[in-house]
Design a protein around this motif. Structure first.
Motif, PDB file in Angstrom:
ATOM      1  N   MET A  77     -43.323  26.694  14.388  1.00 12.63           N
ATOM      2  CA  MET A  77     -42.297  26.706  13.378  1.00 12.63           C
ATOM      3  C   MET A  77     -42.938  26.957  12.020  1.00 12.63           C
ATOM      4  SD  MET A  77     -39.550  26.123  15.194  1.00 12.63           S
ATOM      5  CE  MET A  77     -38.322  25.731  14.010  1.00 12.63           C
ATOM      6  N   GLU A  78     -43.424  28.157  11.865  1.00 16.11           N
ATOM      7  CA  GLU A  78     -44.150  28.498  10.650  1.00 16.11           C
ATOM      8  C   GLU A  78     -43.384  29.421   9.721  1.00 16.11           C
ATOM      9  OE1 GLU A  78     -47.831  30.136  11.890  1.00 16.11           O
ATOM     10  OE2 GLU A  78     -48.449  28.331  12.959  1.00 16.11           O
ATOM     11  N   THR A  79     -42.477  30.223  10.256  1.00 19.44           N
ATOM     12  CA  THR A  79     -41.806  31.219   9.419  1.00 19.44           C
ATOM     13  C   THR A  79     -40.311  30.935   9.336  1.00 19.44           C
ATOM     14  OG1 THR A  79     -41.290  32.747  11.217  1.00 19.44           O
ATOM     15  CG2 THR A  79     -43.471  32.951  10.193  1.00 19.44           C
ATOM     16  N   VAL A  80     -39.674  31.623   8.419  1.00 23.18           N
ATOM     17  CA  VAL A  80     -38.221  31.520   8.275  1.00 23.18           C
ATOM     18  C   VAL A  80     -37.535  32.001   9.547  1.00 23.18           C
ATOM     19  CG1 VAL A  80     -36.253  32.444   6.991  1.00 23.18           C
ATOM     20  CG2 VAL A  80     -38.324  31.792   5.783  1.00 23.18           C
ATOM     21  N   TRP A  81     -38.091  33.035  10.159  1.00 25.01           N
ATOM     22  CA  TRP A  81     -37.481  33.573  11.374  1.00 25.01           C
ATOM     23  C   TRP A  81     -37.547  32.575  12.520  1.00 25.01           C
ATOM     24  CZ3 TRP A  81     -34.119  37.118  11.125  1.00 25.01           C
ATOM     25  CH2 TRP A  81     -34.159  38.039  10.087  1.00 25.01           C
ATOM     26  N   ASP A  82     -38.606  31.782  12.575  1.00 27.48           N
ATOM     27  CA  ASP A  82     -38.667  30.729  13.588  1.00 27.48           C
ATOM     28  C   ASP A  82     -37.489  29.771  13.429  1.00 27.48           C
ATOM     29  OD1 ASP A  82     -41.044  31.785  14.572  1.00 27.48           O
ATOM     30  OD2 ASP A  82     -42.302  30.431  13.397  1.00 27.48           O
ATOM     31  N   TRP A  83     -37.246  29.340  12.207  1.00 28.62           N
ATOM     32  CA  TRP A  83     -36.175  28.384  11.939  1.00 28.62           C
ATOM     33  C   TRP A  83     -34.801  28.995  12.199  1.00 28.62           C
ATOM     34  CZ3 TRP A  83     -36.913  23.374  11.549  1.00 28.62           C
ATOM     35  CH2 TRP A  83     -38.173  22.919  11.200  1.00 28.62           C
ATOM     36  N   VAL A  84     -34.577  30.204  11.718  1.00 24.33           N
ATOM     37  CA  VAL A  84     -33.268  30.852  11.883  1.00 24.33           C
ATOM     38  C   VAL A  84     -32.932  31.037  13.361  1.00 24.33           C
ATOM     39  CG1 VAL A  84     -32.021  33.036  11.530  1.00 24.33           C
ATOM     40  CG2 VAL A  84     -33.293  31.999   9.641  1.00 24.33           C
ATOM     41  N   THR A  85     -33.876  31.547  14.110  1.00 23.80           N
ATOM     42  CA  THR A  85     -33.594  31.813  15.522  1.00 23.80           C
ATOM     43  C   THR A  85     -33.487  30.528  16.339  1.00 23.80           C
ATOM     44  OG1 THR A  85     -35.951  32.201  15.936  1.00 23.80           O
ATOM     45  CG2 THR A  85     -34.573  34.131  15.499  1.00 23.80           C
ATOM     46  N   VAL A  86     -34.246  29.511  15.986  1.00 20.41           N
ATOM     47  CA  VAL A  86     -34.129  28.238  16.713  1.00 20.41           C
ATOM     48  C   VAL A  86     -32.781  27.583  16.436  1.00 20.41           C
ATOM     49  CG1 VAL A  86     -35.011  25.868  16.787  1.00 20.41           C
ATOM     50  CG2 VAL A  86     -36.574  27.776  17.008  1.00 20.41           C
ATOM     51  N   PHE A  87     -32.313  27.644  15.192  1.00 22.45           N
ATOM     52  CA  PHE A  87     -30.987  27.091  14.893  1.00 22.45           C
ATOM     53  C   PHE A  87     -29.892  27.865  15.611  1.00 22.45           C
ATOM     54  CE2 PHE A  87     -32.739  25.054  10.912  1.00 22.45           C
ATOM     55  CZ  PHE A  87     -32.540  23.755  11.358  1.00 22.45           C
ATOM     56  N   ALA A  88     -29.993  29.182  15.649  1.00 27.85           N
ATOM     57  CA  ALA A  88     -29.006  29.989  16.367  1.00 27.85           C
ATOM     58  C   ALA A  88     -29.041  29.669  17.859  1.00 27.85           C
ATOM     59  CB  ALA A  88     -29.270  31.472  16.136  1.00 27.85           C
ATOM     60  N   PHE A  89     -30.231  29.543  18.416  1.00 27.87           N
ATOM     61  CA  PHE A  89     -30.361  29.216  19.831  1.00 27.87           C
ATOM     62  C   PHE A  89     -29.819  27.811  20.117  1.00 27.87           C
ATOM     63  CE2 PHE A  89     -32.707  27.757  23.589  1.00 27.87           C
ATOM     64  CZ  PHE A  89     -32.366  28.765  24.471  1.00 27.87           C
ATOM     65  N   GLN A 104     -39.418  37.664  17.201  1.00 26.54           N
ATOM     66  CA  GLN A 104     -40.638  38.450  17.295  1.00 26.54           C
ATOM     67  C   GLN A 104     -40.690  39.546  16.231  1.00 26.54           C
ATOM     68  OE1 GLN A 104     -43.355  38.028  19.300  1.00 26.54           O
ATOM     69  NE2 GLN A 104     -42.397  36.092  19.813  1.00 26.54           N
ATOM     70  N   VAL A 105     -39.572  40.233  16.044  1.00 27.26           N
ATOM     71  CA  VAL A 105     -39.522  41.312  15.056  1.00 27.26           C
ATOM     72  C   VAL A 105     -39.666  40.737  13.644  1.00 27.26           C
ATOM     73  CG1 VAL A 105     -38.047  43.115  14.058  1.00 27.26           C
ATOM     74  CG2 VAL A 105     -38.190  42.847  16.535  1.00 27.26           C
ATOM     75  N   GLY A 106     -38.988  39.620  13.375  1.00 20.82           N
ATOM     76  CA  GLY A 106     -39.099  38.993  12.054  1.00 20.82           C
ATOM     77  C   GLY A 106     -40.501  38.502  11.763  1.00 20.82           C
ATOM     78  N   ASN A 107     -41.142  37.903  12.747  1.00 17.18           N
ATOM     79  CA  ASN A 107     -42.518  37.454  12.553  1.00 17.18           C
ATOM     80  C   ASN A 107     -43.473  38.633  12.369  1.00 17.18           C
ATOM     81  OD1 ASN A 107     -41.839  34.758  12.653  1.00 17.18           O
ATOM     82  ND2 ASN A 107     -42.279  34.552  14.834  1.00 17.18           N
ATOM     83  N   ALA A 108     -43.213  39.729  13.076  1.00 21.01           N
ATOM     84  CA  ALA A 108     -44.032  40.930  12.881  1.00 21.01           C
ATOM     85  C   ALA A 108     -43.853  41.472  11.469  1.00 21.01           C
ATOM     86  CB  ALA A 108     -43.663  41.990  13.907  1.00 21.01           C
ATOM     87  N   ALA A 109     -42.646  41.343  10.925  1.00 17.98           N
ATOM     88  CA  ALA A 109     -42.393  41.797   9.559  1.00 17.98           C
ATOM     89  C   ALA A 109     -43.211  40.996   8.564  1.00 17.98           C
ATOM     90  CB  ALA A 109     -40.906  41.670   9.237  1.00 17.98           C
ATOM     91  N   ILE A 110     -43.344  39.719   8.806  1.00 19.68           N
ATOM     92  CA  ILE A 110     -44.117  38.867   7.902  1.00 19.68           C
ATOM     93  C   ILE A 110     -45.604  39.177   8.024  1.00 19.68           C
ATOM     94  CG2 ILE A 110     -44.802  36.476   7.455  1.00 19.68           C
ATOM     95  CD1 ILE A 110     -41.881  35.721   8.185  1.00 19.68           C
ATOM     96  N   LEU A 126     -38.905  47.162   6.867  1.00 16.72           N
ATOM     97  CA  LEU A 126     -38.020  47.701   7.896  1.00 16.72           C
ATOM     98  C   LEU A 126     -37.875  46.732   9.072  1.00 16.72           C
ATOM     99  CD1 LEU A 126     -36.316  50.123   8.702  1.00 16.72           C
ATOM    100  CD2 LEU A 126     -38.333  51.116   9.757  1.00 16.72           C
ATOM    101  N   TYR A 127     -38.916  45.989   9.375  1.00 11.47           N
ATOM    102  CA  TYR A 127     -38.832  44.992  10.441  1.00 11.47           C
ATOM    103  C   TYR A 127     -37.865  43.871  10.070  1.00 11.47           C
ATOM    104  CZ  TYR A 127     -42.939  46.972  12.831  1.00 11.47           C
ATOM    105  OH  TYR A 127     -43.808  47.777  13.504  1.00 11.47           O
ATOM    106  N   HIS A 128     -37.835  43.489   8.800  1.00  8.27           N
ATOM    107  CA  HIS A 128     -36.873  42.474   8.364  1.00  8.27           C
ATOM    108  C   HIS A 128     -35.452  42.980   8.559  1.00  8.27           C
ATOM    109  CE1 HIS A 128     -39.412  39.338   6.768  1.00  8.27           C
ATOM    110  NE2 HIS A 128     -40.101  40.205   6.033  1.00  8.27           N
ATOM    111  N   VAL A 129     -35.221  44.228   8.205  1.00 11.05           N
ATOM    112  CA  VAL A 129     -33.893  44.822   8.386  1.00 11.05           C
ATOM    113  C   VAL A 129     -33.521  44.842   9.867  1.00 11.05           C
ATOM    114  CG1 VAL A 129     -32.536  46.935   8.096  1.00 11.05           C
ATOM    115  CG2 VAL A 129     -34.084  46.193   6.280  1.00 11.05           C
ATOM    116  N   ALA A 130     -34.459  45.185  10.713  1.00 13.38           N
ATOM    117  CA  ALA A 130     -34.203  45.211  12.158  1.00 13.38           C
ATOM    118  C   ALA A 130     -33.900  43.805  12.683  1.00 13.38           C
ATOM    119  CB  ALA A 130     -35.393  45.809  12.897  1.00 13.38           C
ATOM    120  N   ALA A 131     -34.646  42.808  12.218  1.00 13.80           N
ATOM    121  CA  ALA A 131     -34.419  41.433  12.663  1.00 13.80           C
ATOM    122  C   ALA A 131     -33.052  40.937  12.202  1.00 13.80           C
ATOM    123  CB  ALA A 131     -35.522  40.523  12.137  1.00 13.80           C
TER     124      ALA A 131
END
Length: 87
Positions: free
Chosen positions: A1-13, A48-54, A60-65
């Protein structure tokens, strides 16, 4: 749980799991277990895509995520049809 994408996707899940558990306790089942697979997989891919963006610094990876997460939300609303709270 290091990135914003980790938190966003875990809350959605977590919301997806809560919906599944709530519906699995109903007498008449509204949907099947496999209906929850596409949004769950979408959360994993968006993470995965959001973390790759970071890591790579690619906007563009942020937009894809973001697009993947929007698709997950649209799927949940259109296919699973949760009862949204009325304001």
């Amino acid at each position: 749980m290091e990135t914003v994408w980790d938190w966003v996707t875990v809350f959605a899940f977590a919301g997806l799991v809560t919906l599944m558990l709530q519906r699995s306790s109903e007498e008449v089942l509204r949907d099947k277990l496999w209906h929850y697979a596409p949004p769950a997989i979408g959360c994993a891919i968006a993470n995965q895509v959001g973390n790759a963006a970071i890591e790579d610094g690619q906007a563009l990876y942020h937009v894809a995520a973001i697009a993947i997460m929007v698709a997950v939300v649209v799927y949940v609303v259109k296919v699973l049809k949760p009862e949204l709270p009325r304001i």
